[in-house]
Design a protein around this motif. Structure first.
Motif, PDB file in Angstrom:
ATOM      1  N   ALA A 211      -7.622   4.879 -10.400  1.00  0.00           N
ATOM      2  CA  ALA A 211      -8.843   4.001 -10.302  1.00  0.00           C
ATOM      3  C   ALA A 211      -8.935   4.020  -8.508  1.00  0.00           C
ATOM      4  N   PRO A 212     -10.197   3.901  -8.233  1.00  0.00           N
ATOM      5  CA  PRO A 212     -10.427   3.564  -6.828  1.00  0.00           C
ATOM      6  C   PRO A 212     -10.543   2.400  -6.708  1.00  0.00           C
ATOM      7  N   VAL A 213      -9.868   1.962  -5.355  1.00  0.00           N
ATOM      8  CA  VAL A 213      -9.328   0.765  -5.247  1.00  0.00           C
ATOM      9  C   VAL A 213      -9.526   0.371  -3.589  1.00  0.00           C
ATOM     10  N   GLU A 214      -9.258  -0.734  -3.372  1.00  0.00           N
ATOM     11  CA  GLU A 214      -8.714  -1.120  -1.918  1.00  0.00           C
ATOM     12  C   GLU A 214      -7.520  -1.549  -1.858  1.00  0.00           C
ATOM     13  N   ALA A 215      -6.479  -1.063  -1.262  1.00  0.00           N
ATOM     14  CA  ALA A 215      -5.282  -1.359  -1.320  1.00  0.00           C
ATOM     15  C   ALA A 215      -5.027  -1.984   0.103  1.00  0.00           C
ATOM     16  N   SER A 216      -4.312  -3.192   0.281  1.00  0.00           N
ATOM     17  CA  SER A 216      -4.125  -3.604   1.660  1.00  0.00           C
ATOM     18  C   SER A 216      -2.711  -4.241   1.869  1.00  0.00           C
ATOM     19  N   TYR A 217      -2.367  -4.192   3.199  1.00  0.00           N
ATOM     20  CA  TYR A 217      -1.072  -4.823   3.770  1.00  0.00           C
ATOM     21  C   TYR A 217      -1.388  -5.382   5.029  1.00  0.00           C
ATOM     22  N   GLU A 218      -1.351  -6.766   4.911  1.00  0.00           N
ATOM     23  CA  GLU A 218      -1.599  -7.542   6.049  1.00  0.00           C
ATOM     24  C   GLU A 218      -2.982  -6.849   6.697  1.00  0.00           C
ATOM     25  N   SER A 242       1.950   2.051   2.123  1.00  0.00           N
ATOM     26  CA  SER A 242       3.302   2.091   2.024  1.00  0.00           C
ATOM     27  C   SER A 242       3.962   2.377   3.503  1.00  0.00           C
ATOM     28  N   SER A 243       3.273   2.804   4.336  1.00  0.00           N
ATOM     29  CA  SER A 243       3.556   3.272   5.750  1.00  0.00           C
ATOM     30  C   SER A 243       3.874   1.904   6.453  1.00  0.00           C
ATOM     31  N   TYR A 244       3.167   0.895   6.174  1.00  0.00           N
ATOM     32  CA  TYR A 244       3.049  -0.322   6.917  1.00  0.00           C
ATOM     33  C   TYR A 244       3.757  -1.473   5.979  1.00  0.00           C
ATOM     34  N   TRP A 245       4.324  -1.215   4.890  1.00  0.00           N
ATOM     35  CA  TRP A 245       4.820  -2.033   3.773  1.00  0.00           C
ATOM     36  C   TRP A 245       6.472  -2.520   4.363  1.00  0.00           C
ATOM     37  N   TYR A 246       6.932  -3.668   4.413  1.00  0.00           N
ATOM     38  CA  TYR A 246       8.167  -3.779   4.554  1.00  0.00           C
ATOM     39  C   TYR A 246       8.662  -4.377   3.201  1.00  0.00           C
ATOM     40  N   ASP A 254      -7.645  -4.696  -4.107  1.00  0.00           N
ATOM     41  CA  ASP A 254      -9.048  -5.017  -4.577  1.00  0.00           C
ATOM     42  C   ASP A 254      -9.480  -4.032  -5.836  1.00  0.00           C
ATOM     43  N   PHE A 255      -9.454  -4.298  -6.920  1.00  0.00           N
ATOM     44  CA  PHE A 255      -9.804  -3.409  -8.006  1.00  0.00           C
ATOM     45  C   PHE A 255     -11.324  -3.031  -8.087  1.00  0.00           C
ATOM     46  N   PHE A 322       0.754  -7.774  -5.712  1.00  0.00           N
ATOM     47  CA  PHE A 322       1.747  -6.864  -6.190  1.00  0.00           C
ATOM     48  C   PHE A 322       3.071  -7.088  -5.387  1.00  0.00           C
ATOM     49  N   HIS A 323       4.245  -7.379  -6.153  1.00  0.00           N
ATOM     50  CA  HIS A 323       5.471  -7.524  -5.406  1.00  0.00           C
ATOM     51  C   HIS A 323       6.392  -6.471  -5.497  1.00  0.00           C
ATOM     52  N   PRO A 324       6.225  -5.142  -4.879  1.00  0.00           N
ATOM     53  CA  PRO A 324       6.957  -4.075  -5.183  1.00  0.00           C
ATOM     54  C   PRO A 324       8.396  -4.195  -4.895  1.00  0.00           C
ATOM     55  N   ASN A 325       9.309  -3.901  -5.508  1.00  0.00           N
ATOM     56  CA  ASN A 325      10.840  -4.323  -5.496  1.00  0.00           C
ATOM     57  C   ASN A 325      11.479  -3.019  -4.706  1.00  0.00           C
ATOM     58  N   GLY A 326      10.754  -2.010  -4.141  1.00  0.00           N
ATOM     59  CA  GLY A 326      11.325  -0.952  -3.494  1.00  0.00           C
ATOM     60  C   GLY A 326      10.375   0.143  -3.484  1.00  0.00           C
TER      61      GLY A 326
END
Length: 390
Positions: A211-218, A242-246, A254-255, A322-326
């Motif tokens: 689906a088209p969304v807006e994904a964000s990290y900080e 993912s490049s920014y995510w820790y 945002d769905f 979401f809380h990715p575990n890796g």
């Protein structure tokens, strides 16, 4: 022992381009490539059509410990400059989305173009070369492979990062940099799918739904498609964040980024007999809409639901955490964040400050582009900067 002006370690995008440019400037250049043929990562890029640049590439599209470092090289060799070369070779291209430029035909055309540029400069490209040792004495570098020794005044590290090890990628560039006293910013996978567990496991049941969304990290946010997989989350929007995510940190989705604030309560006014799940299905794939409706536990007609509940649901859909575990690691990462520290290099020439004659370019350096042709543009720009100085 064979003697050259410059030895370039790595026959990928950056290495081949640098070699061709330097050779055409009259330098005697040798490229040593570990794989059986040059440009193997180029050939698989862009689904085999090579997303060779992005027309809008600029410093803001790159991650680095020093966000200013890439400015000089990117300004002196632009996407238009590379496009001029592509067109000079008669390679047909098209813009896909968001400034991404692809070959109409095959990525092989880009490899063939780079090899033709090398041929113009009488560059020797030697494949199947496993580097055993690199030394520096009396102003010259000596590289030892199974076939013998090669000597040069200049050495260019263009062996990339550890992403996609099945293609032969490794930490070689970092080990060599450390050997010569250069610092390395801790590498981690980038442009990589994220894995989910715990409370997010429900979403793995949506494998295959996009689906088209807006994904964000900080502060980083990307409006593109997200894809649910049997392991977690992928798709362009997810690869970008993912490049920014820790690890240990949440990401947000945002769905329904296109919908205005208050859309849910407004729909209640105009269509009170519509159910929440039915409304979501208008905007999202049915399986995803039903899963979100189930998670939000809003049953019955919109007209029977309090405005407060609808406002809460709208806020949750606009920022679903979401809380990715890796992540799926270097095996699935398209590129690497981190690498040879930019503090060790001249932004003008890519030459090591501590050791004249040693250069590092492309993905080996701590400059990482977004998804969409940006990493190729950094390869061309950094290679060009080094080639002018060799």
């Amino acid at each position: 022992m064979e003697h050259y002006d410059t030895i370039i370690l790595g026959g990928g995008a950056a290495g081949l381009f640098c070699a061709g440019l330097a050779g055409q400037r009259g330098k005697r250049v040798c490229v040593l490539e570990k794989a059986s043929e040059p440009g193997k990562k180029i050939l698989i890029s862009g689904g085999g059509r090579c997303n060779f640049t992005n027309i809008g590439a600029g410093p803001a599209n790159y991650l680095s410990a020093n966000r200013h470092f890439a400015k000089s090289a990117l300004a002196r060799y632009t996407p238009r400059d590379f496009l001029d070369l592509v067109e000079a070779y008669g390679i047909a291209w098209h813009e896909k989305t968001l400034g991404q430029l692809f070959c109409d035909g095959s990525a092989r055309q880009i490899v063939d173009m780079l090899l033709a540029e090398c041929a113009k400069g009488d560059v020797e490209v030697k494949c199947g070369q496993e580097v055993g040792a690199v030394t520096h004495t009396e102003g010259r570098f000596t590289v030892t492979t199974q076939d013998g020794e090669y000597s040069a005044q200049s050495l260019v590290i263009a062996t990339g990062g550890p992403s996609i090890p099945k293609m032969g990628a490794s930490n070689f560039a970092y080990d060599l940099a450390r050997q010569f006293g250069l610092k390395v910013v801790e590498p981690r996978p980038a442009l990589v799918p994220l894995t989910l567990g715990g409370d997010d496991l429900l979403f793995r049941e949506l494998s295959g739904v996009s689906a088209p969304v807006e994904a964000s990290y900080e502060k980083a946010a990307f409006r593109e498609a997200a894809l649910f997989t049997h392991r977690g989350l992928s798709g362009p929007a997810i690869l970008q964040v993912s490049s920014y995510w820790y690890p240990g940190k949440p990401i947000a989705i945002d769905f329904l980024p296109e919908l205005p604030s208050g859309w849910l309560t407004e729909t209640k006014r105009t269509e009170p007999s519509l159910t929440f799940a039915a409304l979501l299905r208008r905007h999202l794939p049915a399986r995803l809409a039903d899963a979100l409706a189930e998670k939000l536990a809003l049953a019955g007609d919109l007209g029977n639901l309090p405005d407060r509940k609808l406002a809460e649901a709208e806020a949750r859909l606009a920022r679903w955490t979401f809380h990715p575990n890796g992540s799926e690691g270097f095996a699935k990462a398209e590129v690497t964040v981190g690498g040879i520290s930019t503090a060790e290099l001249s932004s003008q020439s890519m030459e090591a400050k501590k050791l004249p004659g040693l250069y590092a370019i492309g993905e080996a350096v701590d400059v990482t582009g977004w998804l969409g042709g940006y990493n190729f543009q950094w390869a061309w720009a950094s290679a060009h900067a080094a080639a002018q100085a060799l």
